[in-house]
Design an enzyme around this catalytic site. Structure first.
Site, PDB file in Angstrom:
ATOM      1  N   PHE A 121     -22.380  63.821  49.714  1.00 39.02           N
ATOM      2  CA  PHE A 121     -22.242  62.362  49.802  1.00 39.02           C
ATOM      3  C   PHE A 121     -20.318  62.254  49.709  1.00 39.02           C
ATOM      4  O   PHE A 121     -19.766  62.773  48.861  1.00 39.02           O
ATOM      5  CB  PHE A 121     -22.423  61.625  48.377  1.00 39.02           C
ATOM      6  CG  PHE A 121     -22.273  60.112  48.412  1.00 39.02           C
ATOM      7  CD1 PHE A 121     -22.810  59.205  49.081  1.00 39.02           C
ATOM      8  CD2 PHE A 121     -21.039  59.788  47.698  1.00 39.02           C
ATOM      9  CE1 PHE A 121     -22.763  57.880  48.997  1.00 39.02           C
ATOM     10  CE2 PHE A 121     -20.742  58.248  47.818  1.00 39.02           C
ATOM     11  CZ  PHE A 121     -21.684  57.520  48.578  1.00 39.02           C
ATOM     12  N   ASP A 206     -13.575  67.600  49.004  1.00 44.25           N
ATOM     13  CA  ASP A 206     -13.855  66.275  48.391  1.00 44.25           C
ATOM     14  C   ASP A 206     -14.251  66.568  46.789  1.00 44.25           C
ATOM     15  O   ASP A 206     -15.137  66.824  46.173  1.00 44.25           O
ATOM     16  CB  ASP A 206     -15.266  65.587  48.972  1.00 44.25           C
ATOM     17  CG  ASP A 206     -15.498  64.147  48.255  1.00 44.25           C
ATOM     18  OD1 ASP A 206     -14.926  63.864  47.265  1.00 44.25           O
ATOM     19  OD2 ASP A 206     -16.209  63.547  48.986  1.00 44.25           O
ATOM     20  N   LYS A 235     -12.013  57.956  41.945  1.00 48.16           N
ATOM     21  CA  LYS A 235     -12.871  57.805  40.680  1.00 48.16           C
ATOM     22  C   LYS A 235     -11.831  57.801  39.434  1.00 48.16           C
ATOM     23  O   LYS A 235     -11.545  56.728  39.204  1.00 48.16           O
ATOM     24  CB  LYS A 235     -14.196  58.788  40.667  1.00 48.16           C
ATOM     25  CG  LYS A 235     -15.130  58.308  41.561  1.00 48.16           C
ATOM     26  CD  LYS A 235     -16.625  59.026  40.993  1.00 48.16           C
ATOM     27  CE  LYS A 235     -17.808  58.415  41.958  1.00 48.16           C
ATOM     28  NZ  LYS A 235     -17.972  58.943  43.424  1.00 48.16           N
TER      29      LYS A 235
HETATM   30  C1  LIG Z   1     -17.989  58.399  44.755  1.00 47.80           C
HETATM   31  C2  LIG Z   1     -17.936  59.644  45.795  1.00 47.80           C
HETATM   32  C3  LIG Z   1     -17.341  59.129  46.874  1.00 47.80           C
HETATM   33  C4  LIG Z   1     -17.150  57.538  47.421  1.00 47.80           C
HETATM   34  O1  LIG Z   1     -16.107  57.082  46.498  1.00 47.80           O
HETATM   35  P1  LIG Z   1     -15.857  55.501  46.570  1.00 47.80           P
HETATM   36  O2  LIG Z   1     -14.698  55.094  45.684  1.00 47.80           O
HETATM   37  O3  LIG Z   1     -17.176  54.869  46.027  1.00 47.80           O
HETATM   38  O4  LIG Z   1     -15.798  55.127  48.134  1.00 47.80           O
HETATM   39  C5  LIG Z   1     -16.958  60.090  47.795  1.00 47.80           C
HETATM   40  N1  LIG Z   1     -17.157  61.510  47.492  1.00 47.80           N
HETATM   41  C6  LIG Z   1     -17.895  61.905  46.303  1.00 47.80           C
HETATM   42  C7  LIG Z   1     -18.179  63.209  46.220  1.00 47.80           C
HETATM   43  C8  LIG Z   1     -18.070  60.798  45.410  1.00 47.80           C
HETATM   44  O5  LIG Z   1     -18.624  61.226  44.278  1.00 47.80           O
END
Ligand SMILES: *Cc1c(COP(=O)(O)O)cnc(C)c1O
Length: 383
Positions: A121, A206, A235
């Site tokens: 994700f 990420d 986050k």
């Molecule tokens: C939450 C998340 C995202 C996206 O972040 P947003 O602030 O919702 O756009 C991307 N990568 C990972 C691993 C995430 O947990």
């Protein structure tokens, strides 16, 4: 009748207040927070230092513009890069941090292909969505961005076959979060880093969910002795004030010259003053050690469920990012509801994984209380 798009499957509780590891709904019901707004409120709710950082900046200037120098951005960037040869770009969310990463990787390498992984994700905007290896999230939104391919996570052969001189970057989460709390195997991730280097492809890590101390180190990749070319965070970076960041190797600087990329809000004064406070609080050896210690305790206690509950198939994760794999999506749904009835908020990941993300500041007693609730719910009606 709601005036909102129905794009979220919302629970009926409305969290209107919070304090430390607790949140309160519209009826004054109190819940132990084991989800932290999806790994956002890492320093808990109404943290006095974070509140001071907000009010201090609110009394000055909230937003200036990236047309001007920002000492606040410099200050946060210096703290985030920790003396290593990285530069920072600030934005407002995780998906934007990944957009910046994808653009930088393509421009810096002159290559187009991005390899990412199944059940990953990376966000909801087109670039990040295209990197997300979940067909269900892309359905109905085609055409997505070209040049993305998804490989099986924790497997080396398929990656070896796909790595060639067209690959700009390999992008991955150290622990797949939304996908079901699936940790990368150490040898695999180290081999991926090595293969990227040999192939001239950039490694994008990420850390949006795993970073900011969540797993007991500031970044989750630190445990793997690898050196990513690009790191994305968001986050928890400002404990709930929207902000994201991309860190990239200084050698990539020329690809992001003046005018190549930007954002209006990104790195504004308010977000930066709060991020400065949050990074300082989290990036301390004693604080990170306490997260690791609490994480070990949580994992040890929850692992007992493997012997006592037939519903529990696996307990995995790192630090205060823990997943309990249950026997079915129905069990997961019931468990989340049952935990809520017992005044504990937890969320799902993947199809059948209960995801626990308590604030990193949670006390030993609160952690113990939470564990007891989770154990009692999962041990109930057993067999
Ligand atoms: C939450 C998340 C995202 C996206 O972040 P947003 O602030 O919702 O756009 C991307 N990568 C990972 C691993 C995430 O947990």
């Amino acid at each position: 009748m709601s005036h909102l798009f129905p794009n979220y499957a919302r629970d009926e509780i409305d969290l209107v207040d919070g304090s430390g590891s607790y949140v309160f709904d519209q009826n004054g019901e109190k819940y132990l927070d084991f989800m932290s707004g999806i790994a956002v409120s890492n320093l808990g709710h109404k943290n006095p230092k974070v509140m001071a950082a907000i009010t201090q900046q609110a009394e000055k200037i909230w937003h200036s513009s990236n047309l001007y120098t920002s000492n606040l951005q410099e200050k946060v960037a210096e703290k985030l890069t920790m003396g290593k040869d990285y530069l920072a770009f600030f934005c407002n969310s995780g998906t934007e941090a990944n957009e910046a990463a994808i653009k930088l990787a393509r421009k810096a390498t002159g290559r187009s292909k991005i390899l990412s992984f199944e059940q990953s994700f990376h966000g909801r905007t087109y670039g990040a969505l295209s990197a997300t290896g979940q067909p269900a999230l892309q359905a109905g939104f085609f055409p997505i961005v070209e040049g993305f391919e998804y490989l099986p996570y924790n497997q080396l052969e398929p990656l070896k076959q796909q790595l060639n001189e067209q690959v700009a970057a390999v992008m991955l989460e150290v622990i797949q979060g939304e996908g079901g709390i699936i940790p990368a195997e150490k040898e695999w991730l180290q081999a991926v880093a090595q293969l990227c280097k040999e192939n001239g492809s950039l490694l994008i890590i990420d850390e949006i969910q795993t970073g900011m101390g969540r797993t007991g180190t500031f970044f989750a990749f630190e445990d793997y002795q690898i050196e990513p070319d690009i790191i994305t965070i968001a986050k928890a970076l400002a404990n709930g004030i929207p902000v994201g960041a991309m860190l990239g190797k200084a050698a990539l600087a020329d690809a992001f010259g003046p005018g190549t990329h930007g954002t209006t809000f990104g790195g504004n004064n308010l977000a930066m003053n709060v991020a400065d406070c949050v990074v300082s609080e989290i990036n301390q050896p004693e604080f990170l050690a306490s997260v690791a210690e609490k994480g070990s305790y949580l994992m040890r206690e929850l692992s007992k469920l493997l012997d006592t509950s037939e519903k529990v198939l696996d307990v995995r994760g790192k630090g205060l990012m823990v997943g309990i794999k249950l026997d079915s999506p129905e069990t997961l749904k019931q468990t989340v509801q049952e935990l809520k009835k017992q005044n504990l908020l937890a969320i799902k990941a993947g199809k059948n994984v209960l995801r626990l993300l308590p604030p990193l500041t949670i006390s030993q007693q609160e952690l113990k209380d939470g564990i007891e609730i989770i154990q009692s719910v999962l041990n109930k009606n057993n067999g």
